[in-house]
Design an enzyme around this catalytic site. Structure first.
Site: not given
Length: 291
Positions: A19, A160
């Protein structure tokens, strides 16, 4: 199949590196007024309750995002990520990559989030209902093929997958190579786990005997491709541990000076992630940009 639930792992060390880099790319794209598109192929639920039964069972956020709470950082994008994450943590939540993107994108930008799990896509739709993002219930790899090239030429794709099956490593390579050919100016960010017993020599998916080998095989495939710009970023929070000791990102078409920017951020972050043990980081070219 599809048994993986990120709610058990929300805010862990893998989320921190993933992130942070997501924020750094988005903030770089925002430096120009032209719009861009954000595509998330394995979006999960988008937002996670840290006081849920799943999150409390592992409490992985305590050795991940919780460590950065209340710290004083200098790096501007690290401060953006910290402030964003802490706003949610203070209210017993952690934002997944879709929520982070929704908080950072501008009115002129587009967001597309994709999830295949029947359970998670329901949560994703609820969490993203006010974001303006398009939510797709479909296979992320198939969707990447269908959605590229997008009508907006600038953009970031976050890939992801849970890597529950060894075949997902090959799917990542096949999907990215195909999408890159159709959209060579897109930025592709691929997350992968760092597991014990990695090998540095085996280039064959078929002969790799365990998942611990497959991240390196995937890295080798990118390094031996015709891609012009591919950066490898890794954060290993427990080099002597067992299981998933860290994670990495392959960033294809990384923005100008992104490598130096990431190194600066990770040098500031590393002591925080290592305060209960050892940690290491690396930032290396798999395919250095042509001058």
């Amino acid at each position: 199949m599809f048994s993986y639930r990120h709610s058990f792992h929300a805010g862990n060390h893998a989320d921190v590196i993933k992130h942070l880099c997501q924020v750094m790319v988005i903030e770089k794209l925002k430096e120009k007024t032209k719009p861009f598109v954000y595509i998330d192929t394995h979006a999960g639920a988008g937002l996670y309750k840290l006081d849920s039964e799943q999150a409390k069972k592992t409490s992985e956020y305590k050795t991940g995002a919780k460590r950065i709470a209340g710290r004083e950082f200098v790096h501007p994008q690290l401060r953006v990520y910290q402030a964003l994450a802490q706003t949610y943590i203070d209210n017993a939540y952690y934002p997944g990559s879709p929520q982070i993107a929704a908080d950072l994108l501008r009115e002129q930008d587009n967001g597309i989030v994709i999830e295949w799990s029947n359970t998670e896509v329901g949560n994703l739709k609820r969490n993203m209902r006010d974001s303006g993002f398009a939510v797709h219930h479909r296979d992320g790899f198939e969707a990447l093929k269908a959605l590229t090239p997008p009508s907006i030429k600038r953009g970031l794709v976050l890939i992801d997958p849970p890597y529950e099956s060894a075949s997902e490593y090959q799917q990542v390579i096949d999907s990215v190579m195909s999408a890159y050919q159709r959209w060579p100016q897109g930025i592709f960010m691929i997350w992968y786990p760092i597991l014990t017993a990695r090998t540095e020599t085996d280039d064959s998916f078929k002969s790799a005997q365990s998942k611990s080998h497959l991240s390196q095989v995937m890295l080798n495939a990118i390094a031996n491709s015709e891609i012009d710009n591919a950066l490898k970023i890794e954060l290993n929070t427990d080099p002597e541990g067992q299981g998933m000791t860290g994670s990495g990102l392959i960033v294809i078409n990384s923005p100008w000076q992104f490598k130096q920017n990431v190194e600066t951020a990770l040098n500031e972050l590393l002591p925080v992630m290592a305060d209960l043990g050892q940690a290491s980081m690396s930032c290396q070219w798999l395919r250095e940009p042509k001058s």
